[in-house]
Enzyme design. Sequence first.
Site, PDB file in Angstrom:
ATOM      1  CB  ILE A  31      13.671  11.211  10.492  1.00  0.00           C
ATOM      2  CG1 ILE A  31      15.009  11.517  11.187  1.00  0.00           C
ATOM      3  CG2 ILE A  31      12.825  12.464  10.391  1.00  0.00           C
ATOM      4  CD1 ILE A  31      15.839  12.582  10.530  1.00  0.00           C
ATOM      5  CB  ALA A  86      14.522  14.642   3.421  1.00  0.00           C
ATOM      6  NE  ARG A  87      21.015  15.314   2.674  1.00  0.00           N
ATOM      7  CZ  ARG A  87      20.933  15.435   3.990  1.00  0.00           C
ATOM      8  NH1 ARG A  87      19.933  16.119   4.512  1.00  0.00           N
ATOM      9  NH2 ARG A  87      21.840  14.889   4.778  1.00  0.00           N
ATOM     10  CG  ASP A 145      14.913  23.333   7.194  1.00  0.00           C
ATOM     11  OD1 ASP A 145      15.044  24.551   7.458  1.00  0.00           O
ATOM     12  OD2 ASP A 145      15.583  22.435   7.751  1.00  0.00           O
ATOM     13  CD  GLU A 152      21.197  23.828   2.618  1.00  0.00           C
ATOM     14  OE1 GLU A 152      21.962  23.673   3.606  1.00  0.00           O
ATOM     15  OE2 GLU A 152      20.103  23.248   2.540  1.00  0.00           O
ATOM     16  CG  HIS A 177      19.811  22.659   6.329  1.00  0.00           C
ATOM     17  ND1 HIS A 177      20.516  22.131   5.284  1.00  0.00           N
ATOM     18  CD2 HIS A 177      19.540  21.609   7.159  1.00  0.00           C
ATOM     19  CE1 HIS A 177      20.677  20.832   5.461  1.00  0.00           C
ATOM     20  NE2 HIS A 177      20.089  20.490   6.596  1.00  0.00           N
TER      21      HIS A 177
END
Length: 350
Positions: free
Chosen positions: A183, A262-263, A287, A292, A311
């Site tokens: 990515i 990403a995280r 994001d 979540e 997300h």
Amino acid sequence: MKGLAVGDLFIPKERMAELFGNEGVREFVTEILMVEFECKDRDDVRRKIRNMEANGPDSEPAPSDLKRFIGDADILAVHLCPVSRSILERANKLRVVCTARGGVDNIDMAALNERLIPVINTPHHNTNAVTEYVVGLMIAETRNIARSHFALRNGTWRERYPNTEFIPELSGSKIGILGFGQIGRAVAKKLKPFDVEILVYDPYVNKETVQESGYRSVDLGTLLRESDIVSLHVRLTDSTRGMIGEEELRTMKPSSYIINTARAGLIDLNALVRALKENWISGAAIDVYEEEPAPLHHPLFTLDNVTVTNHRAGDTRNAYWNAPVLMGKQLAMLLRGQKPRFVVNPEVLE
């Protein structure tokens, strides 16, 4: 050989079955069986995935038709459907499992490893979706798109924003790519037409590889000091958790921005909130979250210099629907006696 395709809310079973029509696969598959893993809506999907992540694939019931057909299947293709040990005990002919995801939380890998059955995955299925989204977040945050939209929808013609005195364009900017995997490389490539300078930090990629792509390979400190926008594309591990903390955020320019698709654990949340409140950096676009769905009282949601989304980066129909084609290419290699690029358990092929 018989192929068994299990569809769901995101990839219809008919679309999943197209895996078996790929060149190099259709020559081997004489019959295709199709099953649907029922999910009421996206909330139901999230609940089921979270349950399997926490408790394993046995925690969610498999479709009754899967139990009925699995005994005849040589190839099983799934996306979200649980593939538990109890299901696999019925799979007497199974030779390979293909999943339209990067992760395998819904698959009992231990049971498959015991039987030396390879699992082909598709970690690259949403690469383009994510890269487009990253560029979109860069523009949305720096140019105040979301803030302007929100103001107009709430009856305000807003003229001033947190960065009003120094609103940038991408053109001429330095963009720091933290992590030069699939990515990260795709984001850098997507940014080329914007006439930017790309700085790359990735200790696992040699300098020559970065330079051959037309970018600058730098250390983390240099990337943070020089970049106008920093975008994170790193796996979350024990060594990368919290890699962007107070020291790193203070190293960045006051006019800079940080993007994270990403995280969540890569950035120290408390440090980020303080950095945004005290203007160590100009803004952020986020994001991903540790929890979540994120709680409504999340500290980022009250700040004016951050763009937040729930997300969404990899969530496109293309990302889901293209996965069977990508799986098919990998499966064709396996059926020809070659080693696929994306195999979760390559040791079973040795």
